[in-house]
Design a protein around this motif. Structure first.
Motif, PDB file in Angstrom:
ATOM      1  N   GLN A  80       0.913  -1.277   0.031  1.00  0.00           N
ATOM      2  CA  GLN A  80       0.061   0.030   0.026  1.00  0.00           C
ATOM      3  C   GLN A  80       1.016   1.305  -0.002  1.00  0.00           C
ATOM      4  N   VAL A  81       0.957   1.953  -1.167  1.00  0.00           N
ATOM      5  CA  VAL A  81       1.561   3.168  -1.281  1.00  0.00           C
ATOM      6  C   VAL A  81       0.938   4.222  -1.850  1.00  0.00           C
ATOM      7  N   GLU A  82       1.215   5.527  -1.632  1.00  0.00           N
ATOM      8  CA  GLU A  82       0.636   6.769  -2.214  1.00  0.00           C
ATOM      9  C   GLU A  82       0.967   6.713  -3.627  1.00  0.00           C
ATOM     10  N   VAL A  83      -0.285   6.915  -4.502  1.00  0.00           N
ATOM     11  CA  VAL A  83      -0.040   6.991  -6.097  1.00  0.00           C
ATOM     12  C   VAL A  83      -1.089   7.970  -6.588  1.00  0.00           C
ATOM     13  N   ARG A  84      -0.592   8.789  -7.371  1.00  0.00           N
ATOM     14  CA  ARG A  84      -1.401   9.732  -8.101  1.00  0.00           C
ATOM     15  C   ARG A  84      -2.392   9.173  -8.792  1.00  0.00           C
ATOM     16  N   ARG A 103       0.294 -10.817 -18.069  1.00  0.00           N
ATOM     17  CA  ARG A 103       1.990 -10.822 -17.824  1.00  0.00           C
ATOM     18  C   ARG A 103       2.241 -10.344 -16.439  1.00  0.00           C
ATOM     19  N   HIS A 104       1.619  -9.534 -15.907  1.00  0.00           N
ATOM     20  CA  HIS A 104       1.961  -8.787 -14.664  1.00  0.00           C
ATOM     21  C   HIS A 104       1.502  -9.653 -13.607  1.00  0.00           C
ATOM     22  N   GLY A 105       0.471 -10.413 -13.745  1.00  0.00           N
ATOM     23  CA  GLY A 105      -0.265 -11.364 -12.934  1.00  0.00           C
ATOM     24  C   GLY A 105       1.092 -12.385 -12.525  1.00  0.00           C
ATOM     25  N   ILE A 106       1.522 -12.819 -13.631  1.00  0.00           N
ATOM     26  CA  ILE A 106       2.605 -13.925 -13.604  1.00  0.00           C
ATOM     27  C   ILE A 106       3.604 -13.503 -12.751  1.00  0.00           C
ATOM     28  N   THR A 107       4.312 -12.256 -13.046  1.00  0.00           N
ATOM     29  CA  THR A 107       5.236 -11.667 -12.661  1.00  0.00           C
ATOM     30  C   THR A 107       4.934 -11.318 -10.866  1.00  0.00           C
ATOM     31  N   CYS A 108       4.118 -10.935 -10.591  1.00  0.00           N
ATOM     32  CA  CYS A 108       3.726 -10.667  -9.142  1.00  0.00           C
ATOM     33  C   CYS A 108       3.648 -12.062  -8.530  1.00  0.00           C
ATOM     34  N   ARG A 109       2.963 -12.853  -9.143  1.00  0.00           N
ATOM     35  CA  ARG A 109       2.659 -14.329  -8.311  1.00  0.00           C
ATOM     36  C   ARG A 109       4.052 -14.945  -8.268  1.00  0.00           C
ATOM     37  N   GLY A 237      21.205 -12.958   7.071  1.00  0.00           N
ATOM     38  CA  GLY A 237      21.424 -11.737   6.213  1.00  0.00           C
ATOM     39  C   GLY A 237      21.169 -11.704   4.873  1.00  0.00           C
ATOM     40  N   GLU A 238      21.431 -13.061   4.158  1.00  0.00           N
ATOM     41  CA  GLU A 238      21.385 -13.132   2.662  1.00  0.00           C
ATOM     42  C   GLU A 238      19.832 -12.978   2.635  1.00  0.00           C
ATOM     43  N   VAL A 239      18.963 -13.819   3.333  1.00  0.00           N
ATOM     44  CA  VAL A 239      17.485 -13.883   3.268  1.00  0.00           C
ATOM     45  C   VAL A 239      16.810 -12.420   3.377  1.00  0.00           C
ATOM     46  N   ASN A 240      17.453 -11.692   4.221  1.00  0.00           N
ATOM     47  CA  ASN A 240      16.902 -10.305   4.537  1.00  0.00           C
ATOM     48  C   ASN A 240      17.121  -9.589   3.425  1.00  0.00           C
ATOM     49  N   SER A 241      18.355  -9.582   2.809  1.00  0.00           N
ATOM     50  CA  SER A 241      18.622  -8.816   1.649  1.00  0.00           C
ATOM     51  C   SER A 241      17.664  -9.294   0.373  1.00  0.00           C
ATOM     52  N   GLU A 242      17.505 -10.466  -0.060  1.00  0.00           N
ATOM     53  CA  GLU A 242      16.786 -11.026  -0.901  1.00  0.00           C
ATOM     54  C   GLU A 242      15.113 -10.435  -0.848  1.00  0.00           C
ATOM     55  N   LEU A 243      14.830 -10.558   0.564  1.00  0.00           N
ATOM     56  CA  LEU A 243      13.548  -9.904   0.738  1.00  0.00           C
ATOM     57  C   LEU A 243      13.328  -8.481   0.446  1.00  0.00           C
ATOM     58  N   ALA A 244      14.427  -7.529   0.775  1.00  0.00           N
ATOM     59  CA  ALA A 244      14.352  -6.203   0.553  1.00  0.00           C
ATOM     60  C   ALA A 244      14.473  -5.914  -1.055  1.00  0.00           C
ATOM     61  N   ILE A 245      15.017  -6.684  -1.813  1.00  0.00           N
ATOM     62  CA  ILE A 245      15.107  -6.512  -3.260  1.00  0.00           C
ATOM     63  C   ILE A 245      13.606  -6.874  -3.706  1.00  0.00           C
ATOM     64  N   ILE A 246      12.956  -8.079  -3.118  1.00  0.00           N
ATOM     65  CA  ILE A 246      11.541  -8.123  -3.737  1.00  0.00           C
ATOM     66  C   ILE A 246      10.678  -7.049  -3.250  1.00  0.00           C
ATOM     67  N   ASN A 247      10.962  -6.710  -2.079  1.00  0.00           N
ATOM     68  CA  ASN A 247       9.898  -5.516  -1.457  1.00  0.00           C
ATOM     69  C   ASN A 247      10.072  -4.323  -2.230  1.00  0.00           C
ATOM     70  N   ARG A 248      11.122  -3.898  -2.726  1.00  0.00           N
ATOM     71  CA  ARG A 248      11.602  -2.746  -3.433  1.00  0.00           C
ATOM     72  C   ARG A 248      11.027  -2.854  -5.021  1.00  0.00           C
ATOM     73  N   ASP A 249      11.314  -3.978  -5.439  1.00  0.00           N
ATOM     74  CA  ASP A 249      10.646  -4.379  -6.792  1.00  0.00           C
ATOM     75  C   ASP A 249       9.169  -4.196  -6.723  1.00  0.00           C
ATOM     76  N   GLN A 252       8.192  -0.437  -6.353  1.00  0.00           N
ATOM     77  CA  GLN A 252       8.435   0.203  -7.719  1.00  0.00           C
ATOM     78  C   GLN A 252       7.487   0.062  -8.530  1.00  0.00           C
ATOM     79  N   PHE A 253       6.830  -1.391  -8.727  1.00  0.00           N
ATOM     80  CA  PHE A 253       5.729  -1.821  -9.776  1.00  0.00           C
ATOM     81  C   PHE A 253       4.800  -1.000  -9.260  1.00  0.00           C
ATOM     82  N   ALA A 254       4.029  -0.962  -8.043  1.00  0.00           N
ATOM     83  CA  ALA A 254       3.099  -0.422  -7.421  1.00  0.00           C
ATOM     84  C   ALA A 254       2.928   1.324  -7.796  1.00  0.00           C
ATOM     85  N   LEU A 255       4.173   1.944  -7.801  1.00  0.00           N
ATOM     86  CA  LEU A 255       4.364   3.201  -8.157  1.00  0.00           C
ATOM     87  C   LEU A 255       4.240   3.382  -9.651  1.00  0.00           C
TER      88      LEU A 255
END
Length: 636
Positions: A80-84, A103-109, A237-249, A252-255
């Motif tokens: 949940q992010v603020e969007v215009r 296509r987006h559904g496959i990526t998000c899943r 530490g590696e798992v936390n980094s991978e989770l941060a990358i997924i959450n960032r992606d 960005q997709f939501a924005l």
């Protein structure tokens, strides 16, 4: 007050149906009625039929529902992010969105699947966090070539720890060290440090004794114990980094796409709402019919809007509301600004039926009156007035809190007025310091009986008002015997009161005989109108009046508590301590003084007053209207 409703029928050519429905939805003033029995005659009902959707419309609805479901699936995954707000016309890009959402559904899943896998792994690894925190400093100080081995065990029963110590002492002749750490679930995790030559023997004995060895992930099974600890920390530490990358992606997709999908979803929901209402419409070979209800004040606007758009091709015809329609007419309340906040109390109960009376105006008048009569302290009223102003300002965007603050403001004003009448300001403190010794009406502590008579008189007036409203409601609903019963009940109660006062020499004794004769005449009428239980109902009504004595009793309790606060503070012999104690006691009294009057004033309305006239079970007016776009935006 209950807004007057009009039964309407909208008629137009079939080709104008969707445009008409879209305009009605934009106006938001018409509730469509699925049951047309009372709208058309039996002869006309044979000529019209339910609207049948063609193959194209059915396919369109299936397409919309499928597309909306796919967008909902993506929306559930995205953060949940603020969007215009998107200004793209959804209707012009539906085909492109339908291709893209797949296509987006496959990526998000896939993102969601990876995230769930990583979160599950992190939860498993995090179970070792407490253990890791305790052991890492130990291993940091140890020499890797020390010749020692390590065995981790799980001890579910703390009482078994002593037995484990005895066993290890016996098998190793005391050449071991045991470090224990308590896990989050209460179990003990132990680390046994011993010579490598003894490790295998201890492991075998632990297995025989069914003491579980600490289980690590399979990938770490072949590593030495210190390496297991370091590898676990590294993997977390590696798992936390991978989770941060997924959450960032995902962010960005939501924005990038959130505003577009949000706009398309809202458009689809509105179109599907139109399709859902098509099932409630009717048609002939050439015309469509929309039957429903609209407030009388909105009929002119509805007619003007349809005339302006369709040039008279679509017409609005008003229908007569029949007696059998009264319980079907939807209810909406339209009250002046002063009364409107008190609808908050009405929403706690079912809506009144259309042909009855909205109790909101009477609550708006009587509730603050009862509140002020009970609390009746000018000092408390000033504090509540300030609290109400602060709440209204701070929560001005929250309708429920804002209405509550307005009610508190009005009630506080009545509290100040009655406080002046009673001569009370923080108890008797105001009488001494502010020169309020001469109360305008009565000092409640010294005049309990007059206050009792006063509150019973108020109860008599309030209950009588309820019976009068019940008489009006019965007349409106055309229930003659009920109307007669309400009217006779009022007269009988009046006769009983006059008879009691005359026998007590408060009124002339000459009135005793006429009142007795009147009661003898009215009792059979009461039986006729109210049935065999009418006398019991009359006794219940008298009991309702007696219940208003709580106004005097609760108010007296508040006065006495304020007096105790002042006296107790004065007995301390220290000004600072006395002031603190006075503030504490008065604060408690104010809190009680808010809740007690509110609860009991509402009870007097809900039980003693409403039961005399209110007919619950009204249908809420729910017009066809556009969705609130601001709600979706805030949700994102």
């Amino acid at each position: 007050m209950i807004a007057r409703m009009v039964k309407v029928e909208i008629i137009g050519p079939n080709e104008q149906l969707l445009e008409t429905l879209e305009l009605v939805r934009e106006l938001g003033v018409l509730q469509i009625e699925p049951d047309i029995t009372s709208f058309v005659t039996a002869a006309d009902e044979e000529k019209i039929r339910s609207l049948s959707l063609d193959e194209k419309s059915v396919a369109e609805r299936i397409f919309f529902e499928d597309l909306k479901a796919k967008i909902d699936e993506i929306s559930a995954i995205l953060p949940q992010v603020e969007v215009r707000e998107s200004y793209l016309d959804p209707g012009s890009v539906l085909d492109s969105i339908a291709a893209t959402v797949q296509r987006h559904g496959i990526t998000c899943r896939e993102w969601c699947r990876k995230r769930e896998t990583l979160q599950k792994e992190l939860a498993e690894l995090s179970g070792y966090t407490v253990f890791l925190g305790a052991l890492e400093p130990v291993f940091a100080r140890m020499n890797p070539n020390s010749g020692l081995d390590f065995i981790g065990v799980t001890i579910e029963d703390p009482a078994a720890l002593e037995e484990l110590m005895r066993m290890l002492t016996r098998l190793t002749e005391g050449r071991f060290e045991l470090l224990t750490v308590k896990a989050e679930d209460g179990t003990l995790i132990g680390l046994i440090t011993l010579e490598k030559g003894l490790a295998e023997k201890i492991r075998r004995t632990l297995g025989e004794q069914r003491v579980p060895e600490l289980a690590f992930p399979a990938a770490l099974a072949d590593l030495p114990f210190p390496e297991k600890i370091r590898s676990l920390r590294t993997r977390i530490g590696e798992v936390n980094s991978e989770l941060a990358i997924i959450n960032r992606d995902l962010t960005q997709f939501a924005l990038r796409w959130g505003a577009i999908y949000q706009g398309v979803r809202r458009w689809l929901a509105e179109r599907l709402a139109l399709h859902a209402n098509l099932a409630f419409l009717h048609q002939t070979g050439m015309c469509f019919f929309i039957h429903g209800w609209t407030p009388a004040a909105e009929v002119a606007r509805l007619r003007e809007a349809l005339d302006g758009k369709f040039g008279g091709e679509v017409i609005v015809e008003e229908k007569q509301i029949l007696e059998q329609d009264l319980d079907l007419v939807p209810v909406t309340l339209r009250n002046p600004p002063y009364f409107r906040p008190f609808e908050l109390f009405g929403r706690l109960l079912p809506l009144p039926r259309y042909a009855s009376i909205d109790p909101t105006p009477f609550v708006a008048i009587c509730f603050p009156l009862f509140f002020g009569m009970i609390l009746g302290d000018a000092g408390y009223g000033i504090i509540l007035l300030a609290v109400a102003l602060v709440l209204k300002q701070v929560y001005r965007k929250q309708a429920m809190v804002r209405d509550g603050a307005k009610i508190l403001f009005i009630s506080a004003c009545y509290t100040i007025v009655f406080g002046i009448f009673y001569g009370e300001c923080f108890g008797e403190l105001g009488a001494r310091l502010l020169g309020m010794e001469g109360a305008f009406i009565v000092e409640r502590r010294q005049a309990i009986i007059p206050m009792l008579y006063f509150t019973l008189s108020v109860g008599m007036a309030h209950v009588t008002l309820g019976l009068l409203l019940g008489f009006v409601t019965a007349v409106k609903r055309k229930t003659g015997r009920e109307a007669l019963y309400k009217l006779v009940s009022i007269v009988v109660m009046g006769c009983l009161i006059v008879l009691s006062l005359s026998m007590s020499d408060i009124l002339p004794r000459l009135l005793t005989r006429p009142m007795t004769v009147a009661l003898i005449i009215l009792i059979p009428v009461l039986f006729f109108a109210g049935g065999i239980l009418a006398p019991l109902e009359l006794l219940k009504t008298i009991g309702n009046i007696v219940s208003y004595a709580r106004i005097m009793a609760i108010g007296l309790a508040s006065v006495l508590l304020a007096r105790v606060a002042n006296r107790f503070a004065g007995m301390t012999g220290n000004i600072a301590v006395g002031v603190i104690l006075a503030v504490v006691f008065h604060t408690v009294n104010i809190v009680l003084g808010v809740f007690s009057p509110t609860i009991h004033a509402l009870r007097l309305h809900y039980v003693e007053f409403y039961s005399k006239f209110m007919v619950p079970g009204g249908r809420k007016f729910e017009p066809l209207k556009k969705f609130d776009t601001t709600t979706d935006l805030k949700r994102r």
